[in-house]
Design a protein around this motif. Structure first.
Motif, PDB file in Angstrom:
ATOM      1  N   LYS A 153       0.830  -1.198   0.000  1.00 19.79           N
ATOM      2  CA  LYS A 153       0.000   0.000   0.000  1.00 19.79           C
ATOM      3  C   LYS A 153       0.875   1.262   0.000  1.00 19.79           C
ATOM      4  O   LYS A 153       1.984   1.263   0.547  1.00 19.79           O
ATOM      5  CB  LYS A 153      -0.910   0.033   1.234  1.00 19.79           C
ATOM      6  CG  LYS A 153      -1.845  -1.157   1.349  1.00 19.79           C
ATOM      7  CD  LYS A 153      -2.851  -1.207   0.224  1.00 19.79           C
ATOM      8  CE  LYS A 153      -3.809  -2.392   0.416  1.00 19.79           C
ATOM      9  NZ  LYS A 153      -4.770  -2.493  -0.715  1.00 19.79           N
ATOM     10  N   HIS A 172      -6.992   9.555  -3.385  1.00 24.87           N
ATOM     11  CA  HIS A 172      -6.791   8.563  -4.443  1.00 24.87           C
ATOM     12  C   HIS A 172      -5.469   7.797  -4.387  1.00 24.87           C
ATOM     13  O   HIS A 172      -5.272   6.863  -5.175  1.00 24.87           O
ATOM     14  CB  HIS A 172      -6.901   9.249  -5.806  1.00 24.87           C
ATOM     15  CG  HIS A 172      -8.186   9.966  -6.017  1.00 24.87           C
ATOM     16  ND1 HIS A 172      -9.412   9.333  -5.982  1.00 24.87           N
ATOM     17  CD2 HIS A 172      -8.448  11.294  -6.246  1.00 24.87           C
ATOM     18  CE1 HIS A 172     -10.367  10.215  -6.199  1.00 24.87           C
ATOM     19  NE2 HIS A 172      -9.816  11.405  -6.360  1.00 24.87           N
ATOM     20  N   GLN A 182      -3.692   3.032  -1.139  1.00 27.35           N
ATOM     21  CA  GLN A 182      -4.006   2.282  -2.348  1.00 27.35           C
ATOM     22  C   GLN A 182      -2.817   1.436  -2.803  1.00 27.35           C
ATOM     23  O   GLN A 182      -1.668   1.700  -2.428  1.00 27.35           O
ATOM     24  CB  GLN A 182      -4.408   3.242  -3.471  1.00 27.35           C
ATOM     25  CG  GLN A 182      -5.539   4.174  -3.109  1.00 27.35           C
ATOM     26  CD  GLN A 182      -6.796   3.426  -2.709  1.00 27.35           C
ATOM     27  OE1 GLN A 182      -7.240   2.510  -3.395  1.00 27.35           O
ATOM     28  NE2 GLN A 182      -7.371   3.812  -1.569  1.00 27.35           N
ATOM     29  N   SER A 183      -3.095   0.456  -3.651  1.00 27.90           N
ATOM     30  CA  SER A 183      -2.032  -0.365  -4.214  1.00 27.90           C
ATOM     31  C   SER A 183      -1.371   0.379  -5.371  1.00 27.90           C
ATOM     32  O   SER A 183      -2.066   0.884  -6.257  1.00 27.90           O
ATOM     33  CB  SER A 183      -2.591  -1.691  -4.729  1.00 27.90           C
ATOM     34  OG  SER A 183      -1.623  -2.360  -5.534  1.00 27.90           O
ATOM     35  N   PHE A 234      -0.018  -0.843  -7.820  1.00 32.98           N
ATOM     36  CA  PHE A 234      -0.217  -1.613  -9.046  1.00 32.98           C
ATOM     37  C   PHE A 234      -1.505  -1.224  -9.776  1.00 32.98           C
ATOM     38  O   PHE A 234      -1.695  -1.624 -10.924  1.00 32.98           O
ATOM     39  CB  PHE A 234      -0.231  -3.111  -8.741  1.00 32.98           C
ATOM     40  CG  PHE A 234       1.127  -3.704  -8.531  1.00 32.98           C
ATOM     41  CD1 PHE A 234       1.765  -4.398  -9.544  1.00 32.98           C
ATOM     42  CD2 PHE A 234       1.784  -3.552  -7.316  1.00 32.98           C
ATOM     43  CE1 PHE A 234       3.024  -4.938  -9.353  1.00 32.98           C
ATOM     44  CE2 PHE A 234       3.049  -4.088  -7.112  1.00 32.98           C
ATOM     45  CZ  PHE A 234       3.672  -4.782  -8.130  1.00 32.98           C
ATOM     46  N   GLU A 235      -2.372  -0.470  -9.138  1.00 33.31           N
ATOM     47  CA  GLU A 235      -3.662  -0.123  -9.751  1.00 33.31           C
ATOM     48  C   GLU A 235      -3.548   1.178 -10.544  1.00 33.31           C
ATOM     49  O   GLU A 235      -4.247   2.170 -10.295  1.00 33.31           O
ATOM     50  CB  GLU A 235      -4.741  -0.036  -8.682  1.00 33.31           C
ATOM     51  CG  GLU A 235      -4.969  -1.383  -7.992  1.00 33.31           C
ATOM     52  CD  GLU A 235      -6.094  -1.356  -6.976  1.00 33.31           C
ATOM     53  OE1 GLU A 235      -6.740  -0.298  -6.807  1.00 33.31           O
ATOM     54  OE2 GLU A 235      -6.336  -2.407  -6.358  1.00 33.31           O
ATOM     55  N   THR A 236      -2.648   1.179 -11.512  1.00 35.07           N
ATOM     56  CA  THR A 236      -2.340   2.407 -12.254  1.00 35.07           C
ATOM     57  C   THR A 236      -3.515   2.919 -13.077  1.00 35.07           C
ATOM     58  O   THR A 236      -3.734   4.128 -13.159  1.00 35.07           O
ATOM     59  CB  THR A 236      -1.131   2.180 -13.171  1.00 35.07           C
ATOM     60  OG1 THR A 236      -1.368   1.030 -13.992  1.00 35.07           O
ATOM     61  CG2 THR A 236       0.129   1.953 -12.354  1.00 35.07           C
ATOM     62  N   GLU A 237      -4.259   2.036 -13.701  1.00 35.91           N
ATOM     63  CA  GLU A 237      -5.387   2.474 -14.525  1.00 35.91           C
ATOM     64  C   GLU A 237      -6.461   3.147 -13.678  1.00 35.91           C
ATOM     65  O   GLU A 237      -6.985   4.210 -14.029  1.00 35.91           O
ATOM     66  CB  GLU A 237      -5.984   1.289 -15.290  1.00 35.91           C
ATOM     67  CG  GLU A 237      -5.105   0.736 -16.394  1.00 35.91           C
ATOM     68  CD  GLU A 237      -5.107   1.622 -17.632  1.00 35.91           C
ATOM     69  OE1 GLU A 237      -5.905   2.571 -17.695  1.00 35.91           O
ATOM     70  OE2 GLU A 237      -4.304   1.366 -18.542  1.00 35.91           O
ATOM     71  N   ARG A 238      -6.803   2.517 -12.557  1.00 36.30           N
ATOM     72  CA  ARG A 238      -7.848   3.083 -11.705  1.00 36.30           C
ATOM     73  C   ARG A 238      -7.409   4.418 -11.118  1.00 36.30           C
ATOM     74  O   ARG A 238      -8.189   5.377 -11.078  1.00 36.30           O
ATOM     75  CB  ARG A 238      -8.195   2.090 -10.589  1.00 36.30           C
ATOM     76  CG  ARG A 238      -9.401   2.517  -9.755  1.00 36.30           C
ATOM     77  CD  ARG A 238      -9.594   1.586  -8.567  1.00 36.30           C
ATOM     78  NE  ARG A 238      -8.440   1.596  -7.687  1.00 36.30           N
ATOM     79  CZ  ARG A 238      -8.141   2.580  -6.838  1.00 36.30           C
ATOM     80  NH1 ARG A 238      -8.902   3.667  -6.790  1.00 36.30           N
ATOM     81  NH2 ARG A 238      -7.086   2.501  -6.060  1.00 36.30           N
ATOM     82  N   THR A 269       1.113   5.103 -18.332  1.00 35.89           N
ATOM     83  CA  THR A 269      -0.229   4.554 -18.505  1.00 35.89           C
ATOM     84  C   THR A 269      -0.950   5.201 -19.677  1.00 35.89           C
ATOM     85  O   THR A 269      -1.566   4.516 -20.503  1.00 35.89           O
ATOM     86  CB  THR A 269      -1.041   4.724 -17.209  1.00 35.89           C
ATOM     87  OG1 THR A 269      -0.387   4.006 -16.150  1.00 35.89           O
ATOM     88  CG2 THR A 269      -2.455   4.211 -17.361  1.00 35.89           C
TER      89      THR A 269
END
Length: 334
Positions: A2, A60, A64-65, A67-71, A262
């Motif tokens: 995280k 945001h 957060q992780s 790895f969640e680049t798109e979100r 991204t």
């Protein structure tokens, strides 16, 4: 894993010798560096062009992780200049966590050696600017650069005289690009461009403002030279019409402006679908340079032929210690 903390550093390096493009004088170089820390002890670094808001970071990013680049990208796309640096830092974390270079995370390198062009030849306060430009350009050729790029957009007399002088200095075998930094209207861009065709230009960059799609099409149809641009555009939507209407032969997204890895992957895919070559813009600090190298290595030649348009890396030759001294091991050309 995280995200636990996000810090930004608004850096500024005052120039010893100011220089100008067609839009004005530059007295300092700047960079917004982003540091993202995680609970796994991994830190990622990125470079953008604006500082993210504290509220956006809290809402945001924290918790957060990475790895969640798109979100994360979609949630923070209101400020793409700031998001670009964040996204680069997130990919840095992913690469470190997986012990893989980013070019492999992006799908693999098509080339492990990229020819570089010397990006410089700005206007300076010199008694004899023409001789100064010739000396600078000749130095790049002697250093081994296969291509150089020069700043124009200062008026027909300046442009024609100095482009001719630089071409004489570098000889016929060196690729030669010019960049007007959006300094002209359509009519002037065509008029000056026609006078510069005698000097075998490899491309004519940003003759007019970036969002004038109809103007770019008019210039491209009027001149027998490759038209390049797009360095200041942010997000895929800003590139869409320019690519679909074939206003450019070469599109130049900047990782630290257009939206990081991204988003620039999507811009490159859109360019490929419209048969437009991608040669990234790079005019920043050491983090942006490293990131650009990783991304550019993953871009295939277009067209895929024995002798395609070469994949030229923009290597900024101007004074900038944010590029030459910020990293412990600065990237250098060989």
């Amino acid at each position: 894993m995280k995200i636990t903390d996000v810090k930004t550093y608004n850096l500024r390096y005052p120039l010893v010798e100011p220089f100008a493009n067609s839009r004005g004088w530059t007295n300092a170089r700047t960079a917004v560096v982003v540091e993202i820390r995680t609970d796994a002890g991994i830190t990622g670094w990125g470079e953008g062009v604006s500082v993210p808001s504290a509220s956006a970071v809290e809402a945001h990013l924290i918790g957060q992780s990475p790895f969640e680049t798109e979100r994360i990208w979609e949630a923070m796309r209101g400020d793409i200049g700031a998001l670009s640096g964040i996204d680069i830092a997130l990919w840095d974390i992913m690469g470190k966590a997986l012990d893989m270079p980013i070019y492999q995370l992006l799908g693999g390198a098509f080339q492990l050696k990229i020819p570089a062009y010397a990006s410089g030849l700005f206007k300076k306060d010199k008694p004899d600017i023409t001789q100064a430009l010739m000396d600078e350009a000749k130095g790049y050729v002697e250093a081994g650069f296969p291509a150089v790029k020069m700043k124009i957009g200062f008026g027909e007399a300046y442009d024609v005289e100095n482009v001719a002088a630089v071409r004489r200095a570098i000889g016929d075998d060196t690729l030669f690009a010019v960049d007007a930094n959006c300094g002209y209207d359509v009519g002037t861009a065509i008029d000056v461009g026609q006078k510069l065709l005698d000097y075998d230009l490899f491309w004519y960059e940003e003759p007019i403002t970036s969002d004038d799609v109809a103007g770019y099409r008019e210039i491209r149809h009027a001149l027998k030279v490759r038209i390049a641009g797009g360095e200041m555009l942010k997000g895929r939507w800003a590139f869409r019409d320019l690519l679909q209407e074939r206003g450019l032969d070469i599109v130049q997204p900047d990782l630290s402006i257009a939206g990081g890895f991204t988003e620039c992957r999507k811009i490159a895919a859109m360019a490929s679908a419209n048969y437009v070559r991608v040669l990234p813009h790079m005019w920043g600090g050491s983090i942006r340079l490293a990131a650009t190298l990783h991304w550019q290595a993953t871009l295939p030649d277009a067209p895929q032929a024995l002798n395609p348009i070469p994949s030229l890396l923009e290597f900024d030759m101007t004074e900038n210690r944010l590029r030459t001294a910020l990293a412990q091991q600065p990237i250098k050309c060989r």
